[in-house]
Write a protein that holds these residues in place. Structure first.
Motif, PDB file in Angstrom:
ATOM      1  N   ILE A   1     -26.856  -8.148 -19.428  1.00  0.00           N
ATOM      2  CA  ILE A   1     -25.367  -7.805 -20.260  1.00  0.00           C
ATOM      3  C   ILE A   1     -25.183  -9.470 -21.227  1.00  0.00           C
ATOM      4  O   ILE A   1     -25.101 -10.187 -20.233  1.00  0.00           O
ATOM      5  CB  ILE A   1     -24.471  -8.072 -19.043  1.00  0.00           C
ATOM      6  N   THR A   2     -24.953  -9.012 -21.884  1.00  0.00           N
ATOM      7  CA  THR A   2     -23.801 -10.253 -23.312  1.00  0.00           C
ATOM      8  C   THR A   2     -22.883  -9.492 -23.447  1.00  0.00           C
ATOM      9  O   THR A   2     -22.996  -9.087 -23.818  1.00  0.00           O
ATOM     10  CB  THR A   2     -25.417 -10.814 -23.405  1.00  0.00           C
TER      11      THR A   2
ATOM     12  N   LYS B   1     -18.517  -9.305 -20.729  1.00  0.00           N
ATOM     13  CA  LYS B   1     -19.328  -9.130 -19.768  1.00  0.00           C
ATOM     14  C   LYS B   1     -19.505  -9.003 -18.175  1.00  0.00           C
ATOM     15  O   LYS B   1     -20.015  -8.869 -17.648  1.00  0.00           O
ATOM     16  CB  LYS B   1     -20.572 -10.376 -20.252  1.00  0.00           C
ATOM     17  N   THR B   2     -18.949  -9.937 -17.761  1.00  0.00           N
ATOM     18  CA  THR B   2     -18.448 -10.118 -16.535  1.00  0.00           C
ATOM     19  C   THR B   2     -17.592  -8.376 -15.386  1.00  0.00           C
ATOM     20  O   THR B   2     -18.375  -8.910 -14.559  1.00  0.00           O
ATOM     21  CB  THR B   2     -17.215 -11.437 -15.562  1.00  0.00           C
TER      22      THR B   2
ATOM     23  N   THR C   1     -17.829  -5.983 -16.475  1.00  0.00           N
ATOM     24  CA  THR C   1     -19.696  -4.726 -17.268  1.00  0.00           C
ATOM     25  C   THR C   1     -20.196  -4.300 -15.838  1.00  0.00           C
ATOM     26  O   THR C   1     -21.143  -3.781 -16.030  1.00  0.00           O
ATOM     27  CB  THR C   1     -19.772  -5.124 -18.295  1.00  0.00           C
ATOM     28  N   THR C   2     -20.929  -6.527 -16.275  1.00  0.00           N
ATOM     29  CA  THR C   2     -22.263  -6.832 -15.043  1.00  0.00           C
ATOM     30  C   THR C   2     -21.294  -6.459 -13.486  1.00  0.00           C
ATOM     31  O   THR C   2     -22.229  -5.680 -13.338  1.00  0.00           O
ATOM     32  CB  THR C   2     -22.257  -8.410 -15.132  1.00  0.00           C
TER      33      THR C   2
ATOM     34  N   THR D   1     -21.518  -2.009 -13.366  1.00  0.00           N
ATOM     35  CA  THR D   1     -22.657  -1.329 -13.607  1.00  0.00           C
ATOM     36  C   THR D   1     -23.201  -2.171 -12.466  1.00  0.00           C
ATOM     37  O   THR D   1     -23.887  -1.038 -11.303  1.00  0.00           O
ATOM     38  CB  THR D   1     -23.791  -2.758 -14.962  1.00  0.00           C
ATOM     39  N   TYR D   2     -23.268  -3.340 -11.849  1.00  0.00           N
ATOM     40  CA  TYR D   2     -23.860  -3.419 -10.269  1.00  0.00           C
ATOM     41  C   TYR D   2     -23.060  -2.809  -8.925  1.00  0.00           C
ATOM     42  O   TYR D   2     -23.864  -1.964  -8.267  1.00  0.00           O
ATOM     43  CB  TYR D   2     -23.584  -4.896 -10.253  1.00  0.00           C
TER      44      TYR D   2
ATOM     45  N   LEU E   1     -27.896  -9.084  -7.940  1.00  0.00           N
ATOM     46  CA  LEU E   1     -26.825  -9.589  -8.973  1.00  0.00           C
ATOM     47  C   LEU E   1     -26.808 -10.980  -9.562  1.00  0.00           C
ATOM     48  O   LEU E   1     -26.977 -12.015  -8.477  1.00  0.00           O
ATOM     49  CB  LEU E   1     -25.071  -9.755  -8.566  1.00  0.00           C
TER      50      LEU E   1
ATOM     51  N   VAL F   1     -29.001  -6.877 -12.186  1.00  0.00           N
ATOM     52  CA  VAL F   1     -27.638  -6.923 -13.185  1.00  0.00           C
ATOM     53  C   VAL F   1     -28.026  -8.220 -13.357  1.00  0.00           C
ATOM     54  O   VAL F   1     -27.304  -8.757 -12.531  1.00  0.00           O
ATOM     55  CB  VAL F   1     -26.773  -6.118 -12.515  1.00  0.00           C
TER      56      VAL F   1
ATOM     57  N   GLU G   1     -25.753 -11.341 -15.407  1.00  0.00           N
ATOM     58  CA  GLU G   1     -24.729 -11.941 -16.794  1.00  0.00           C
ATOM     59  C   GLU G   1     -25.341 -12.057 -17.725  1.00  0.00           C
ATOM     60  O   GLU G   1     -25.474 -13.655 -17.200  1.00  0.00           O
ATOM     61  CB  GLU G   1     -23.481 -11.936 -15.978  1.00  0.00           C
TER      62      GLU G   1
ATOM     63  N   ASN H   1     -15.898  -1.231 -21.461  1.00  0.00           N
ATOM     64  CA  ASN H   1     -16.935  -1.743 -20.569  1.00  0.00           C
ATOM     65  C   ASN H   1     -17.232  -0.640 -19.389  1.00  0.00           C
ATOM     66  O   ASN H   1     -18.398  -0.198 -18.296  1.00  0.00           O
ATOM     67  CB  ASN H   1     -15.961  -2.275 -19.407  1.00  0.00           C
TER      68      ASN H   1
END
Length: 443
Positions: free
Chosen positions: A106-107, A112-113, A115-116, A119-120, A132, A153, A155, A277
């Protein structure tokens, strides 16, 4: 094979451990000081190290070099390695061949944090054996050495992506792109955009790229470059045969002829950017075939990320919000956009070439007072001096928060969203955020 590692931090020590396990002759060199806890780990693993210097004869004999993301390409030692034709790669690139696990990379410039983490949270709640890492948490390499996760996952910052050759994520996400860190890219925006898109360069037809279809930089790049991955767009307004959108206050995600919907009011995160996100993370969850009930539950109970629009306390009906992680204008734009009442805005720090004009309409609409918290506030004062009624300069967090309290009345908010890096007055954005929370608790 000799593996030299530049930088003895989290990613460096993690790489050293996986390198040692795989039979490399490992040496760690840090131009600064190495934390005591990391020195202990290196000692236990019999890994040679040095600090406060780069001894060339111990470095220039490497077969491969892992460079920590914080070290720029223009550092003298890096230039010498490149001149000698020695491969200089990132931690992600080095560790990737040593795991069979799926990776989700994920970028993006912002988001991004969150979303990361989201997702996690979705994958972990579904019972997947998931790690993670990347720019966040424990280093990817270290986990590859120690653990047996089935999915990671990650970042990934543009600096980490600069150092990849063969790394390919099974699923990639680009949350958005706005000018940031241009000092590392010869002040050329297109170089920074290209760096972000390295995340998809090795992807095949079997892989997926999830991206923000409302983002001009992303859609322009995609229309001018060919990629192999299957595209999964998300948007606040556009609809897709395959992808995610918001329609009538409902999030809709369509993937592989299946549809997932959820009322946005039940999503724990607030604000338009967080809807994006959520769409990105839900798209991953759908691709990983997670049950709809699990996705709904996870989106409704997610706690958010520290220092990112974090509600600290309400005092005399004034909400204090810690958004210290907003280190660029685009992140602060999201923060101001999500404010509902009159706001006292704490801003400033080390400017990375900011253009404050983008914030002008939001500042006119929402900000009643600005508190400049930086060593040099000239640009902020020039930009907004005539726009707000009240502007105050302070040089520590205590004064910033006390001044903010004096300027507020019931129903207002105090927002720390600096739009700048923190290194003039603080160790890092976490330190800045913690000092803010401490000062609010002391009111």
């Amino acid at each position: 094979m000799r593996l030299v590692i530049l930088g003895g931090g989290e990613s460096g020590v993690g790489t050293a451990i996986v390198g040692k396990k795989k039979g490399y002759d490992v040496f760690v060199s840090d131009f600064g000081k190495i934390k005591e806890s990391y020195k202990e780990v290196l000692g236990i693993n019999n890994i040679a190290w040095e600090e406060l210097q780069h001894t060339e004869e111990l470095i220039l004999n490497a077969d491969v070099v892992m460079k920590s993301p914080g070290i720029p390409d223009k550092a003298a030692i890096v230039k010498k390695l490149v001149e000698k034709g020695i491969s200089v790669i990132s931690e992600i690139e080095f560790a990737f061949p040593f795991t069979e696990a799926k990776t989700i990379g994920i970028t993006g410039s912002n988001g991004k944090t969150t979303t990361t983490m989201l997702t996690y949270h979705l994958l972990k709640s579904a019972g997947l054996n998931v790690g993670l890492g990347g720019n966040i948490g424990k280093s990817f390499a270290w986990q590859v050495a120690d653990n047996k996760f089935d999915v990671y996952v990650l970042e990934l910052s543009s600096f980490q992506l600069d150092g990849i050759v063969n790394y390919r994520p099974d699923i990639a996400i680009i949350t958005n792109i706005s000018p940031d860190h241009l000092d590392r890219y010869e002040y050329k925006y297109e170089n920074y955009i290209d760096a972000k898109f390295r995340i998809t360069k090795n992807q095949t037809e079997e892989d997926y790229l999830i991206y923000d279809a409302d983002d001009e930089a992303i859609t322009n790049w995609l229309s001018n470059n060919k990629i192999k991955a299957k595209l999964i767009p998300f948007s606040l307004t556009k609809e897709f045969e395959e992808g995610a959108t918001i329609k009538n206050n409902k999030m809709e995600v369509k993937i592989n002829h299946e549809e997932f919907t959820m009322d946005t009011e039940y999503i724990a995160l607030e604000g338009k950017h967080n809807m994006k996100n959520a769409m990105a993370a839900s798209s991953v969850a759908k691709l990983m075939q997670i049950r709809k009930a699990t996705i709904r539950e996870s989106l409704s109970n997610f706690q958010g990320v520290e220092h990112r629009l974090e509600k600290v306390l309400k005092i005399q009906n004034v909400q204090y919000i810690n958004d210290s992680k907003a280190t660029n204008v685009n992140a602060t734009f999201f923060a101001l956009d999500s404010m509902n009442g009159p706001t006292v805005w704490i801003v400033g720090g080390v400017d990375k070439g900011n253009d404050y004009n983008e914030l002008m309409s939001l500042v006119r609409e929402k900000v009643k007072a600005i508190i400049c918290l930086g060593v040099d506030n000239r640009k902020i004062i020039d930009a907004f001096g005539n726009v707000v009624d009240m502007m105050v300069e302070v040089n520590n967090m205590q004064d910033a928060v006390k001044t903010a309290q004096r300027l507020t009345e019931k129903g207002d908010a105090v927002l720390l969203s600096p739009a700048c890096a923190s290194f003039d007055l603080f160790e890092n954005y976490e330190d800045r955020g913690r000092q803010f929370k401490q000062a609010v608790q002391n009111l």
